[in-house]
Write a protein that holds these residues in place. Structure first.
Motif, PDB file in Angstrom:
ATOM      1  N   GLY A  48     130.568 -32.477  29.415  1.00 40.07           N
ATOM      2  CA  GLY A  48     131.736 -33.056  28.695  1.00 40.07           C
ATOM      3  C   GLY A  48     132.452 -32.534  27.540  1.00 40.07           C
ATOM      4  N   LEU A  49     131.658 -31.750  26.690  1.00 43.89           N
ATOM      5  CA  LEU A  49     132.257 -31.219  25.566  1.00 43.89           C
ATOM      6  C   LEU A  49     132.815 -30.064  26.309  1.00 43.89           C
ATOM      7  N   SER A  50     132.418 -29.367  27.093  1.00 42.23           N
ATOM      8  CA  SER A  50     133.317 -28.195  27.800  1.00 42.23           C
ATOM      9  C   SER A  50     134.532 -28.714  28.204  1.00 42.23           C
ATOM     10  N   PHE A  51     134.571 -29.888  29.108  1.00 35.71           N
ATOM     11  CA  PHE A  51     135.795 -30.420  29.517  1.00 35.71           C
ATOM     12  C   PHE A  51     136.679 -30.753  28.195  1.00 35.71           C
ATOM     13  N   ASN A  52     135.987 -31.231  27.430  1.00 40.52           N
ATOM     14  CA  ASN A  52     136.817 -31.571  26.076  1.00 40.52           C
ATOM     15  C   ASN A  52     137.791 -30.202  25.449  1.00 40.52           C
ATOM     16  N   HIS A  53     136.835 -29.118  25.258  1.00 41.05           N
ATOM     17  CA  HIS A  53     137.498 -27.836  24.822  1.00 41.05           C
ATOM     18  C   HIS A  53     138.697 -27.522  25.661  1.00 41.05           C
ATOM     19  N   PHE A  54     138.553 -27.781  27.125  1.00 43.09           N
ATOM     20  CA  PHE A  54     139.536 -27.208  27.882  1.00 43.09           C
ATOM     21  C   PHE A  54     140.821 -27.974  27.908  1.00 43.09           C
ATOM     22  N   SER A  55     140.656 -29.402  27.566  1.00 38.49           N
ATOM     23  CA  SER A  55     141.780 -30.126  27.385  1.00 38.49           C
ATOM     24  C   SER A  55     142.551 -29.948  26.259  1.00 38.49           C
ATOM     25  N   ASP A  56     141.972 -29.412  25.087  1.00 36.82           N
ATOM     26  CA  ASP A  56     142.709 -28.836  23.914  1.00 36.82           C
ATOM     27  C   ASP A  56     143.619 -27.789  24.310  1.00 36.82           C
ATOM     28  N   GLN A  57     143.186 -27.114  25.218  1.00 41.16           N
ATOM     29  CA  GLN A  57     143.984 -25.825  25.757  1.00 41.16           C
ATOM     30  C   GLN A  57     145.162 -26.273  26.619  1.00 41.16           C
ATOM     31  N   ILE A  58     145.032 -27.187  27.295  1.00 40.24           N
ATOM     32  CA  ILE A  58     145.980 -27.667  28.059  1.00 40.24           C
ATOM     33  C   ILE A  58     147.056 -28.435  27.089  1.00 40.24           C
ATOM     34  N   ALA A  59     146.785 -29.001  26.049  1.00 35.31           N
ATOM     35  CA  ALA A  59     147.707 -29.773  25.203  1.00 35.31           C
ATOM     36  C   ALA A  59     148.712 -28.884  24.581  1.00 35.31           C
ATOM     37  N   LYS A  60     148.172 -27.713  24.441  1.00 33.51           N
ATOM     38  CA  LYS A  60     149.066 -26.690  24.179  1.00 33.51           C
ATOM     39  C   LYS A  60     150.349 -26.263  25.009  1.00 33.51           C
ATOM     40  N   LYS A  61     150.080 -26.360  26.562  1.00 33.74           N
ATOM     41  CA  LYS A  61     151.067 -26.325  27.350  1.00 33.74           C
ATOM     42  C   LYS A  61     151.971 -27.284  27.636  1.00 33.74           C
ATOM     43  N   TYR A  62     151.506 -28.480  27.431  1.00 30.53           N
ATOM     44  CA  TYR A  62     152.352 -29.630  27.788  1.00 30.53           C
ATOM     45  C   TYR A  62     152.508 -30.381  26.676  1.00 30.53           C
ATOM     46  N   PRO A  63     153.661 -30.540  25.872  1.00 30.00           N
ATOM     47  CA  PRO A  63     153.720 -31.466  24.616  1.00 30.00           C
ATOM     48  C   PRO A  63     153.567 -32.794  24.841  1.00 30.00           C
ATOM     49  N   TYR A  64     153.736 -33.486  26.117  1.00 29.23           N
ATOM     50  CA  TYR A  64     153.544 -34.962  26.289  1.00 29.23           C
ATOM     51  C   TYR A  64     152.253 -35.298  26.821  1.00 29.23           C
ATOM     52  N   PHE A  65     151.382 -34.334  26.829  1.00 18.06           N
ATOM     53  CA  PHE A  65     149.933 -34.731  27.122  1.00 18.06           C
ATOM     54  C   PHE A  65     149.339 -34.718  25.780  1.00 18.06           C
ATOM     55  N   GLU A  66     148.653 -36.120  25.717  1.00 18.20           N
ATOM     56  CA  GLU A  66     148.216 -36.551  24.583  1.00 18.20           C
ATOM     57  C   GLU A  66     146.540 -36.189  24.497  1.00 18.20           C
ATOM     58  N   GLY A  67     145.996 -35.596  25.625  1.00 17.23           N
ATOM     59  CA  GLY A  67     144.659 -35.550  25.759  1.00 17.23           C
ATOM     60  C   GLY A  67     143.845 -36.128  26.387  1.00 17.23           C
ATOM     61  N   VAL A  68     142.594 -36.244  26.587  1.00 25.44           N
ATOM     62  CA  VAL A  68     141.830 -37.087  27.379  1.00 25.44           C
ATOM     63  C   VAL A  68     140.680 -37.782  26.595  1.00 25.44           C
ATOM     64  N   LYS A  69     140.358 -38.843  27.071  1.00 25.10           N
ATOM     65  CA  LYS A  69     138.937 -39.645  26.649  1.00 25.10           C
ATOM     66  C   LYS A  69     137.809 -39.076  27.814  1.00 25.10           C
ATOM     67  N   ILE A  70     136.602 -38.940  27.219  1.00 27.75           N
ATOM     68  CA  ILE A  70     135.500 -38.333  27.834  1.00 27.75           C
ATOM     69  C   ILE A  70     134.369 -39.303  27.599  1.00 27.75           C
ATOM     70  N   ALA A  71     133.955 -39.951  28.487  1.00 29.00           N
ATOM     71  CA  ALA A  71     132.615 -40.668  28.286  1.00 29.00           C
ATOM     72  C   ALA A  71     131.370 -40.036  29.339  1.00 29.00           C
ATOM     73  N   VAL A  72     130.128 -40.147  28.817  1.00 31.27           N
ATOM     74  CA  VAL A  72     128.946 -39.601  29.586  1.00 31.27           C
ATOM     75  C   VAL A  72     127.783 -40.779  29.825  1.00 31.27           C
ATOM     76  N   HIS A  73     127.504 -41.054  30.696  1.00 31.50           N
ATOM     77  CA  HIS A  73     126.192 -42.129  30.858  1.00 31.50           C
ATOM     78  C   HIS A  73     125.551 -41.643  32.031  1.00 31.50           C
ATOM     79  N   THR A  74     124.037 -41.906  31.732  1.00 32.96           N
ATOM     80  CA  THR A  74     123.141 -41.613  32.685  1.00 32.96           C
ATOM     81  C   THR A  74     122.624 -43.059  33.421  1.00 32.96           C
ATOM     82  N   GLY A  75     123.135 -42.965  34.626  1.00 33.91           N
ATOM     83  CA  GLY A  75     122.862 -44.242  35.333  1.00 33.91           C
ATOM     84  C   GLY A  75     122.773 -44.257  36.756  1.00 33.91           C
ATOM     85  N   ILE A  76     122.437 -45.234  37.587  1.00 32.64           N
ATOM     86  CA  ILE A  76     122.243 -45.470  38.823  1.00 32.64           C
ATOM     87  C   ILE A  76     123.547 -45.367  39.816  1.00 32.64           C
TER      88      ILE A  76
END
Length: 217
Positions: free
Chosen positions: A85-113
Motif C-alpha cells: 500500500g505504501l508503494s502504491f501511494n508513492h506511485f500515485s504521487d508521481q501520477i499527480a505530477k502528470k495530471y493536474p486534475y488528479f487529486e490522489g488516492v486513498k489507500i486502505a489495508v485490512h487483513t480479513g476473510i
C-alpha cells in the motif's frame, strides 16, 4: 443446483480509491483509470522481476470498483500488504505530477476473510466480509494524503511480517516509517473499527520478499 465450494481465505487486502473520481468528466475518468491501471501494472511487473517471483506468488486477485480496485495478496505474504500500500501511494504521487486534475488516492489495508468463487464468465472472483471491512477504513475523517489507513488486524500482521523479515524492519527504519495513534471510529453501519495511519518520510517502491512458499508466516 450446484453447491458452491466454500474456500475461505484469510489474507491482506489493499484497496485503492481515486479521490473525487465522480466529479471528473467522463473523458478524465477514462484517462486517469487507464493510466493508473497501466502504471500500477508496470510497477507490479518490475517488483516481480526484481524479486524473481511469478505474479501468482504475490497477487491472489484484483477486483475493480470503478473508481479504484481491490488487490488481494497471496496469503503467504500476510503483513506485506501495508508495505505494498505504501508503494502504491508513492506511485500515485508521481501520477499527480502528470495530471493536474488528479487529486490522489486513498489507500486502505485490512487483513480479513474472503471467499473465492467462479463468476458468470468462469473467471475467479472474490466476495466476503474482508472486502467490506477494508472499505470501511476509507471512511476515517482524519484520512490525509500520502498516508495509508490500516486496520488493527493488518497492523498486527505487519508486526509479525517484520519480526520474520528483519531486513524489511531495517529498511522501514531507514525509510523513516511512521504511524499515528490508534483511531477508533464507527462505520456507517454503527460497527466499531480500529486502525492507524502509516506513512514513509522517505517514500519509494519496496519489492516483495523471496520467501519459502512451502511454509506459512
Amino acid at each position: 443446483m450446484l453447491k458452491p465450494k466454500n474456500k475461505e481465505i484469510n489474507t491482506d487486502i489493499v484497496l485503492i480509491d481515486i479521490i473525487n473520481f465522480s466529479k471528473l468528466k467522463s473523458a478524465q475518468q477514462l484517462e486517469i483509470v487507464s493510466f493508473i491501471t497501466q502504471s500500477y501494472r508496470r510497477m507490479i511487473e518490475k517488483m516481480l522481476h526484481d524479486s524473481n517471483m511469478p505474479l501468482s506468488r504475490l497477487i491472489l486477485g484484483y477486483i475493480s470498483t470503478g473508481d479504484g480496485f481491490y488487490c488481494l495478496l497471496n496469503p503467504r505474504l500476510k503483513g506485506f500488504g501495508t508495505i505494498l500500500g505504501l508503494s502504491f501511494n508513492h506511485f500515485s504521487d508521481q501520477i499527480a505530477k502528470k495530471y493536474p486534475y488528479f487529486e490522489g488516492v486513498k489507500i486502505a489495508v485490512h487483513t480479513g476473510i474472503v471467499h473465492e468463487f467462479k463468476d458468470i464468465l468462469g473467471n475467479t472472483n472474490f466476495i466476503g466480509d474482508g472486502l467490506n471491512d477494508c472499505a470501511r477504513y476509507l471512511e476515517v475523517k482524519h484520512f490525509t494524503i500520502s498516508t495509508v489507513m490500516i486496520s488493527d488486524s493488518a497492523y498486527e500482521y505487519l508486526k509479525k511480517f517484520l519480526h520474520h523479515h528483519q531486513d524489511y524492519n531495517k529498511l522501514l527504519v531507514q525509510r523513516e516509517f511512521k504511524h499515528s495513534n490508534v483511531h477508533t471510529f464507527h462505520d456507517k453501519h454503527g460497527n466499531e473499527k480500529k486502525g492507524c495511519l502509516v506513512w514513509l518520510r522517505k517514500s519509494g517502491i519496496i519489492n516483495p520478499p523471496d520467501i519459502n512458499f512451502n511454509s506459512l508466516i
